[in-house]
Design an enzyme around this catalytic site. Sequence first.
Site, PDB file in Angstrom:
ATOM      1  N   SER A 141     -31.607  80.888  58.991  1.00 54.72           N
ATOM      2  CA  SER A 141     -31.389  79.780  59.930  1.00 54.72           C
ATOM      3  C   SER A 141     -32.709  79.118  60.313  1.00 54.72           C
ATOM      4  CB  SER A 141     -30.725  80.306  61.212  1.00 54.72           C
ATOM      5  OG  SER A 141     -30.628  79.282  62.174  1.00 54.72           O
ATOM      6  N   TYR A 154     -30.969  86.195  68.134  1.00 55.11           N
ATOM      7  CA  TYR A 154     -30.386  85.612  66.910  1.00 55.11           C
ATOM      8  C   TYR A 154     -31.495  85.252  65.914  1.00 55.11           C
ATOM      9  CZ  TYR A 154     -28.055  82.197  63.893  1.00 55.11           C
ATOM     10  OH  TYR A 154     -27.580  81.504  62.799  1.00 55.11           O
TER      11      TYR A 154
HETATM   12  N1  LIG Z   1     -23.409  76.522  61.838  1.00 60.10           N
HETATM   13  C1  LIG Z   1     -24.711  76.458  62.002  1.00 60.10           C
HETATM   14  O1  LIG Z   1     -25.225  75.533  62.669  1.00 60.10           O
HETATM   15  C2  LIG Z   1     -25.620  77.491  61.355  1.00 60.10           C
HETATM   16  C3  LIG Z   1     -26.984  77.233  61.370  1.00 60.10           C
HETATM   17  C4  LIG Z   1     -27.844  78.129  60.772  1.00 60.10           C
HETATM   18  C5  LIG Z   1     -27.346  79.266  60.167  1.00 60.10           C
HETATM   19  N2  LIG Z   1     -26.010  79.510  60.164  1.00 60.10           N
HETATM   20  C6  LIG Z   1     -25.538  80.726  59.505  1.00 60.10           C
HETATM   21  O2  LIG Z   1     -24.580  80.380  58.529  1.00 60.10           O
HETATM   22  C7  LIG Z   1     -23.725  81.500  58.315  1.00 60.10           C
HETATM   23  C8  LIG Z   1     -22.285  81.025  58.317  1.00 60.10           C
HETATM   24  O3  LIG Z   1     -21.964  80.516  59.596  1.00 60.10           O
HETATM   25  P1  LIG Z   1     -21.008  79.256  59.807  1.00 60.10           P
HETATM   26  O4  LIG Z   1     -21.771  78.216  60.490  1.00 60.10           O
HETATM   27  O5  LIG Z   1     -20.297  78.930  58.576  1.00 60.10           O
HETATM   28  O6  LIG Z   1     -20.009  79.843  60.924  1.00 60.10           O
HETATM   29  P2  LIG Z   1     -18.495  80.339  60.862  1.00 60.10           P
HETATM   30  O7  LIG Z   1     -17.626  79.223  60.429  1.00 60.10           O
HETATM   31  O8  LIG Z   1     -18.255  80.995  62.151  1.00 60.10           O
HETATM   32  O9  LIG Z   1     -18.503  81.408  59.684  1.00 60.10           O
HETATM   33  C9  LIG Z   1     -18.957  82.718  59.844  1.00 60.10           C
HETATM   34  C10 LIG Z   1     -18.183  83.590  58.906  1.00 60.10           C
HETATM   35  O10 LIG Z   1     -18.670  84.932  59.019  1.00 60.10           O
HETATM   36  C11 LIG Z   1     -17.556  85.788  59.060  1.00 60.10           C
HETATM   37  N3  LIG Z   1     -17.911  87.026  59.756  1.00 60.10           N
HETATM   38  C12 LIG Z   1     -18.266  87.205  61.045  1.00 60.10           C
HETATM   39  N4  LIG Z   1     -18.445  88.506  61.303  1.00 60.10           N
HETATM   40  C13 LIG Z   1     -18.196  89.161  60.140  1.00 60.10           C
HETATM   41  C14 LIG Z   1     -18.191  90.521  59.767  1.00 60.10           C
HETATM   42  N5  LIG Z   1     -18.478  91.499  60.635  1.00 60.10           N
HETATM   43  N6  LIG Z   1     -17.868  90.835  58.492  1.00 60.10           N
HETATM   44  C15 LIG Z   1     -17.556  89.878  57.604  1.00 60.10           C
HETATM   45  N7  LIG Z   1     -17.553  88.579  57.896  1.00 60.10           N
HETATM   46  C16 LIG Z   1     -17.858  88.227  59.163  1.00 60.10           C
HETATM   47  C17 LIG Z   1     -16.443  85.017  59.722  1.00 60.10           C
HETATM   48  O11 LIG Z   1     -15.154  85.424  59.283  1.00 60.10           O
HETATM   49  P3  LIG Z   1     -14.306  86.574  60.018  1.00 60.10           P
HETATM   50  O12 LIG Z   1     -14.430  86.344  61.479  1.00 60.10           O
HETATM   51  O13 LIG Z   1     -12.929  86.411  59.472  1.00 60.10           O
HETATM   52  O14 LIG Z   1     -14.929  87.875  59.564  1.00 60.10           O
HETATM   53  C18 LIG Z   1     -16.702  83.627  59.168  1.00 60.10           C
HETATM   54  O15 LIG Z   1     -16.030  83.448  57.948  1.00 60.10           O
HETATM   55  C19 LIG Z   1     -24.060  82.521  59.399  1.00 60.10           C
HETATM   56  O16 LIG Z   1     -24.903  83.526  58.837  1.00 60.10           O
HETATM   57  C20 LIG Z   1     -24.853  81.717  60.412  1.00 60.10           C
HETATM   58  O17 LIG Z   1     -25.761  82.524  61.130  1.00 60.10           O
HETATM   59  C21 LIG Z   1     -25.122  78.631  60.749  1.00 60.10           C
END
Ligand SMILES: NC(=O)c1ccc[n+]([C@@H]2O[C@H](COP(=O)([O-])OP(=O)(O)OC[C@H]3O[C@@H](n4cnc5c(N)ncnc54)[C@H](OP(=O)(O)O)[C@@H]3O)[C@@H](O)[C@H]2O)c1
Length: 244
Positions: A141, A154
Amino acid sequence: MSIKDKVIAITGAGSGIGRATALHLASLGGRIVLGARREVQIASAAEEIQTAGGQAVYRSTDVTRRTDLETLVQLACEHYGRLDVLVNNAGIGPISQFDALRVDDWDAMIDVNIKGVLYGIAAALPVFRRQEAGHIINVVSTAGLKIVPTMGVYAATKNAVRTITEALRQEAGPTLRVTEVSPGMIATSFADSMTDEAVKLAIQERSKAIGISPDAIARGIAFAIEQPSDVDVGSIVIRPTAQD
Ligand SMILES: NC(=O)c1ccc[n+]([C@@H]2O[C@H](COP(=O)([O-])OP(=O)(O)OC[C@H]3O[C@@H](n4cnc5c(N)ncnc54)[C@H](OP(=O)(O)O)[C@@H]3O)[C@@H](O)[C@H]2O)c1
């Protein structure tokens, strides 16, 4: 080099960046193995891929359980005969100020964001060594590049993964590729994992104002995968133009 027929496992593939990446890579001919805890979400992503003529299988996966990652990698090997890429994407961000002492949230971020990635590496690495080919992609991130209040723990988990990624790259040798991808503000349901209501609201508003599509990250991940096998894309940072 192309993505066609590559077997690509993605954690957190049921929503947001993981789902967008699964759909994009499948549209380029990748064979996708989806993992996340909520089976209904990964099942619907797999169905969407199959309806569009692509290939996908899924297995409910909690990355805090080492055996779940082993089972996901096993599914790839049993169903498709190999694993070419593991995208360690699953992550949570229940952020808050330190004074709030939300220690359970700190523990949860460490378990999912750091240990989950390590378990993925532990599951995939022996397969990649046996095949003498493989690619680990860790989603980190920009929160780790510009540290701001509420994001201390985080960001620390993401920078721990950055360190792990670089150390793994140095140990990798000529047959293993290692990539980190740093998204900025992406329009996903990521704020749903936030437990502090005021912080959650602020992030949701910011995401609504400047968040870009998770497709941007999917394209970045595709770029890293589609390079020739002797080209290792180490780090990609993708953020909204409007992000400060
Ligand atoms: N959105 C942003 O602005 C942003 C920015 C920088 C980095 N990121 C990173 O991008 C990645 C994806 O996030 P996103 O933005 O796409 O958010 P999201 O839509 O909330 O997706 C997160 C995914 O992780 C899964 N997850 C959570 N806990 C888990 C566990 N214990 N085991 C397996 N799967 C798990 C969730 O599915 P389940 O709940 O069904 O398990 C969900 O599919 C993350 O690593 C996040 O830190 C996001």
